[in-house]
Design a protein around this motif. Sequence first.
Motif, PDB file in Angstrom:
ATOM      1  N   THR A  21      40.644  32.356  39.877  1.00 10.44           N
ATOM      2  CA  THR A  21      41.291  32.829  41.102  1.00 10.44           C
ATOM      3  C   THR A  21      40.523  33.976  41.745  1.00 10.44           C
ATOM      4  O   THR A  21      39.816  33.800  42.724  1.00 10.44           O
ATOM      5  CB  THR A  21      42.726  33.257  40.797  1.00 10.44           C
ATOM      6  OG1 THR A  21      42.703  34.193  39.708  1.00 10.44           O
ATOM      7  CG2 THR A  21      43.581  32.061  40.425  1.00 10.44           C
ATOM      8  N   SER A  22      40.645  35.184  41.184  1.00 12.19           N
ATOM      9  CA  SER A  22      40.068  36.360  41.842  1.00 12.19           C
ATOM     10  C   SER A  22      38.545  36.363  41.845  1.00 12.19           C
ATOM     11  O   SER A  22      37.927  36.915  42.755  1.00 12.19           O
ATOM     12  CB  SER A  22      40.594  37.636  41.182  1.00 12.19           C
ATOM     13  OG  SER A  22      40.297  37.628  39.802  1.00 12.19           O
ATOM     14  N   SER A  23      37.915  35.792  40.833  1.00  8.36           N
ATOM     15  CA  SER A  23      36.450  35.683  40.783  1.00  8.36           C
ATOM     16  C   SER A  23      36.090  34.216  40.603  1.00  8.36           C
ATOM     17  O   SER A  23      35.817  33.760  39.479  1.00  8.36           O
ATOM     18  CB  SER A  23      35.877  36.524  39.636  1.00  8.36           C
ATOM     19  OG  SER A  23      36.171  37.885  39.827  1.00  8.36           O
ATOM     20  N   LYS A  82      46.334  40.064  52.691  1.00 10.01           N
ATOM     21  CA  LYS A  82      47.265  40.221  51.564  1.00 10.01           C
ATOM     22  C   LYS A  82      48.702  40.412  52.021  1.00 10.01           C
ATOM     23  O   LYS A  82      49.625  39.918  51.393  1.00 10.01           O
ATOM     24  CB  LYS A  82      46.809  41.406  50.714  1.00 10.01           C
ATOM     25  CG  LYS A  82      47.601  41.580  49.421  1.00 10.01           C
ATOM     26  CD  LYS A  82      47.023  42.700  48.590  1.00 10.01           C
ATOM     27  CE  LYS A  82      47.797  42.851  47.279  1.00 10.01           C
ATOM     28  NZ  LYS A  82      47.237  43.951  46.467  1.00 10.01           N
ATOM     29  N   VAL A 100      34.890  39.829  47.172  1.00 13.69           N
ATOM     30  CA  VAL A 100      35.141  38.958  46.028  1.00 13.69           C
ATOM     31  C   VAL A 100      33.808  38.524  45.431  1.00 13.69           C
ATOM     32  O   VAL A 100      32.903  38.113  46.170  1.00 13.69           O
ATOM     33  CB  VAL A 100      35.949  37.709  46.452  1.00 13.69           C
ATOM     34  CG1 VAL A 100      36.078  36.728  45.290  1.00 13.69           C
ATOM     35  CG2 VAL A 100      37.310  38.106  46.967  1.00 13.69           C
TER      36      VAL A 100
END
Length: 237
Positions: A21-23, A82, A100
């Motif tokens: 997800t985040s990376s 966000k 990211v």
Amino acid sequence: MKLLIFDVYGDFGHFKKYYTTSSPLTFSFPPPPTVKGLIGAIEGIGKEDYLKVLSSDKCKLAVRILKPVKKIRMGLNLINTKDNFWIPFKKKNHEARTQVKMELLKDPMYRIYFHHTDEDLFDDIVEKVKGHKNVYTVSLGLSEMIADYRFVGVKDAFEVENKEVFVSSVLPYKYILEDKIVFEDGKKYFKEKIPADMDEERIVLDYADVVYEANGKSIRSYVSKSWVIDDENIVLF
């Protein structure tokens, strides 16, 4: 079975692994739903329809790695939505952008083998690939990863069963009999679990363990089914 064969390549590619997800990490090659999206872009089939038009009961495909898999990491600046809105400047605790770290494929190149039971549709896709006349922009996973492609040919493929062969495409593990892969010196073997089939609601119907050689070399294996084209063997999804 008649197969359209063409190469697709670009400077960068990213085929996001579903569990990152985040990376975001990337698969080493485009999974079948991604290849269908690429073919849909060439043919001009909208994103709401291509998974239905190119469903697995109508089409077959295989992917061959043509250049060694190279992965790099790069920081990408994304707009910050966000809080469900975007302000193009910093305001209190809301940054305009967020960075990211993303894993990318460098100089990826693949050979695609494609068959469709609808002969009119198949012939039209062949003509578009041959004439380099895609309707929508072709990319390798993300819209920023613009891709190019070139026609290789249309050839007949013949199915063979229960035979030890050198497979030049990525190899779905379910076709390997008795877990028999002949590991050879100078080759790098990897296995990834990929989404192999997806319906028009973008729900994954099937995941598959797939074996591949990182430099695009063939894999010697005893398989239940493969397809012969000239002097090479491939395995279709």
